[in-house]
Design an enzyme around this catalytic site. Sequence first.
Site, PDB file in Angstrom:
ATOM      1  N   SER A 122       0.826  -1.198   0.000  1.00 33.01           N
ATOM      2  CA  SER A 122       0.000   0.000   0.000  1.00 33.01           C
ATOM      3  C   SER A 122       0.876   1.272   0.000  1.00 33.01           C
ATOM      4  CB  SER A 122      -0.974  -0.044   1.176  1.00 33.01           C
ATOM      5  OG  SER A 122      -1.992   0.910   1.040  1.00 33.01           O
TER       6      SER A 122
ATOM      7  N   ASN B 225      -0.525  -4.542  -3.334  1.00 29.91           N
ATOM      8  CA  ASN B 225      -1.690  -3.660  -3.168  1.00 29.91           C
ATOM      9  C   ASN B 225      -1.288  -2.201  -3.318  1.00 29.91           C
ATOM     10  OD1 ASN B 225      -2.094  -6.205  -1.245  1.00 29.91           O
ATOM     11  ND2 ASN B 225      -4.094  -5.595  -2.042  1.00 29.91           N
TER      12      ASN B 225
ATOM     13  N   HIS C 180      -7.544  -6.048   0.328  1.00 29.53           N
ATOM     14  CA  HIS C 180      -6.370  -5.190   0.475  1.00 29.53           C
ATOM     15  C   HIS C 180      -5.254  -5.801   1.318  1.00 29.53           C
ATOM     16  CE1 HIS C 180      -4.328  -1.388   0.009  1.00 29.53           C
ATOM     17  NE2 HIS C 180      -4.170  -1.259   1.303  1.00 29.53           N
TER      18      HIS C 180
END
Length: 270
Positions: free
Chosen positions: A97, A121, A242
């Site tokens: 992320s 992700n 996620h």
Amino acid sequence: MMSTTLQLSDPFGTVAYREVGQGEPLILIHGVGMQSAAWEPQIEVQSRTHRVIALDMPGHGGSDQLPDGAELPDYVAWLHSAVEGLKLRSVNLAGHSMGALISGGYTVMHPEKVTRVALLNGVYCRTAQARAAVEARAAEIREGAFDLDTPLNRWFGDSPTDRAARQQVSAWLSAVDPAGYAAAYSAFAKGDATYADGFADIACPLLALTGEDDPNSTPEMARAMAETARNGRTVVLQGHRHMVNLTDPQAVNAALRDWLQTPATRKETA
């Protein structure tokens, strides 16, 4: 596993990290609101063959926060300070992320330091609508609004594995420093295209991995990153969202193992 701290050069303060194993260095960088412990399933497996160093991102875990107004390039500079402080000549780099944004940016800016890069992700060139939504959330967080259920509902499904991972992630989110969270989320909101133009120059093996049902770090983004880089590969995990490193750790570890075994080719600089 105990966390260690290292004093970095100004203005980065101290970085906290977990280290275990021997071999080629593998640096792990988590996402906004998490901490290095979020990589536990990967630390356990990858440390059998590599020297794994999981960093606490600035303002998270035991790491100092960056100065006010920090943007993605400041987080990339922080990572470079950490790599230099750890006296690492070159690294394998995996980020999740926000950690993927930092890792991708670092690979663009310091190609000679990166043997391989894995972006889990990650976000890449959001649509105008998606960018407006995430920037609105960033503004709310800066004002002190923190809705725990919204990210958790977006990140997890309702399987037993998801529910167990959600409970742990909820604890980490609840413990994060609000100022560190807000600063990192603001950089995350504005950073999806900061280094996008440099992806075509990434020569080292690049893994772009995400969940089929991740609405923000989409399979389309992962494919775009992998296709733009010179030596990219995409992995999309069916039925996951996620937090794939926690909801499907076996598949993530298998993909990382294959990536770490890919012959290294990186761009050297003069």
